[in-house]
Design a protein around this motif. Sequence first.
Motif, short mmCIF file in Angstrom:
data_model
loop_
_atom_site.label_atom_id
_atom_site.label_comp_id
_atom_site.label_asym_id
_atom_site.label_seq_id
_atom_site.Cartn_x
_atom_site.Cartn_y
_atom_site.Cartn_z
N ALA A 1 1.76 -1.78 -8.28
CA ALA A 1 1.75 -2.96 -9.16
C ALA A 1 2.83 -2.77 -10.20
O ALA A 1 3.17 -1.66 -10.59
CB ALA A 1 0.38 -3.12 -9.82
N VAL B 1 -2.88 0.59 -8.31
CA VAL B 1 -4.21 0.00 -8.36
C VAL B 1 -4.95 0.49 -7.13
O VAL B 1 -4.52 0.25 -6.00
CB VAL B 1 -4.12 -1.55 -8.34
N GLY C 1 2.85 0.93 -11.60
CA GLY C 1 1.58 1.62 -11.63
C GLY C 1 0.88 1.47 -10.31
O GLY C 1 1.42 0.90 -9.36
N MET D 1 -7.46 1.91 -0.71
CA MET D 1 -6.00 1.89 -0.68
C MET D 1 -5.43 1.91 -2.09
O MET D 1 -5.98 1.28 -2.99
CB MET D 1 -5.57 0.60 0.04
N VAL E 1 -11.50 -3.58 -7.30
CA VAL E 1 -10.59 -2.66 -7.98
C VAL E 1 -11.39 -1.46 -8.47
O VAL E 1 -12.40 -1.61 -9.15
CB VAL E 1 -9.89 -3.36 -9.16
N LEU E 2 -10.97 -0.27 -8.09
CA LEU E 2 -11.69 0.94 -8.47
C LEU E 2 -11.01 1.66 -9.63
O LEU E 2 -11.67 2.28 -10.45
CB LEU E 2 -11.76 1.91 -7.28
N GLU E 3 -9.68 1.57 -9.70
CA GLU E 3 -8.97 2.40 -10.67
C GLU E 3 -7.59 1.78 -10.90
O GLU E 3 -6.98 1.24 -9.97
CB GLU E 3 -8.79 3.79 -10.06
N VAL E 4 -7.10 1.86 -12.12
CA VAL E 4 -5.77 1.35 -12.45
C VAL E 4 -5.06 2.42 -13.27
O VAL E 4 -5.61 2.94 -14.23
CB VAL E 4 -5.87 0.06 -13.32
N ARG E 5 -3.86 2.81 -12.83
CA ARG E 5 -3.15 3.80 -13.64
C ARG E 5 -1.65 3.58 -13.57
O ARG E 5 -1.10 3.26 -12.52
CB ARG E 5 -3.52 5.24 -13.24
N PRO E 6 -0.97 3.77 -14.71
CA PRO E 6 0.48 3.64 -14.72
C PRO E 6 1.12 4.79 -13.96
O PRO E 6 0.56 5.90 -13.90
CB PRO E 6 0.85 3.70 -16.20
N GLY F 1 0.84 -1.19 0.00
CA GLY F 1 0.00 0.00 0.00
C GLY F 1 0.87 1.24 0.00
O GLY F 1 1.85 1.31 0.75
#
Lengths: 137, 137
Positions: free
Chosen positions: B127, B104, B102, B123, B89-94, B65
Amino acid sequence: MMYLEDFAPGQKHVSGSLRVDASAIKAFAAQFDPQPFHLDEDAARGSFFGGLADSGFRPAGGIIGTRAEEMKWPRPVRPGDELHVEAEVLEVRPSSSRPGQGFVKCRTTTLNQKGEPVQVLVMNLLAQSRAAATARQ
Amino acid sequence: MMYLEDFAPGQKHVSGSLRVDASAIKAFAAQFDPQPFHLDEDAARGSFFGGLADSGFRPAGGIIGTRAEEMKWPRPVRPGDELHVEAEVLEVRPSSSRPGQGFVKCRTTTLNQKGEPVQVLVMNLLAQSRAAATARQ
């Protein structure tokens, strides 16, 4: 193993379950959160929780976080690090729904021996008003 | 004992200090966060942390985290409660600063046997991208 590419919004993961018994609550609390309402059934009954609970300065009634607004770990803790905590009160407000109670918003910063923050936590704590506590006695 | 009336913005409180040694990190982790980078020096050196660290699914590299945006305890955990965790999972970004990594964002809800949430945590986890992980091998 999941990589960045494997995560997508809306995915759901469900864990197995774990039974939490009174001895586990007390053992954890004895080491990491030694407050009467975690350690002793009688003390617990007289607390905000009305029973032995795991929830997680010296406010009357104990340190009871209701909601953390932020928690971050700017750097890791290394073996041998010497940590201490500094807490700053940011905001104090009475509860609108529960007379005699209120909330204290604190920023709690854990620092290592170099004065570098390793954890920053902004937490809302429960507090009781003196008037209400005195009236109850 | 401090009551609601005793708190004021700007107050500062400082704790005593505590030395965190490797055995304490491992003992805590063995019970509550059994990830290789907390338990084993060699595994730790190959991790994001580059050394045994205490920081807070199955993402490659472990569950790390970086920042909690919210954490709340809507009700207490009682002795005998049976808990499980659901993560969405709410959001994924590089990452813009670290290629191949990235973030998560997950909402992790701990529920008791009645399906009532006892902890809700939003949180951001680290990743790694598969491409970067494969290139490194």
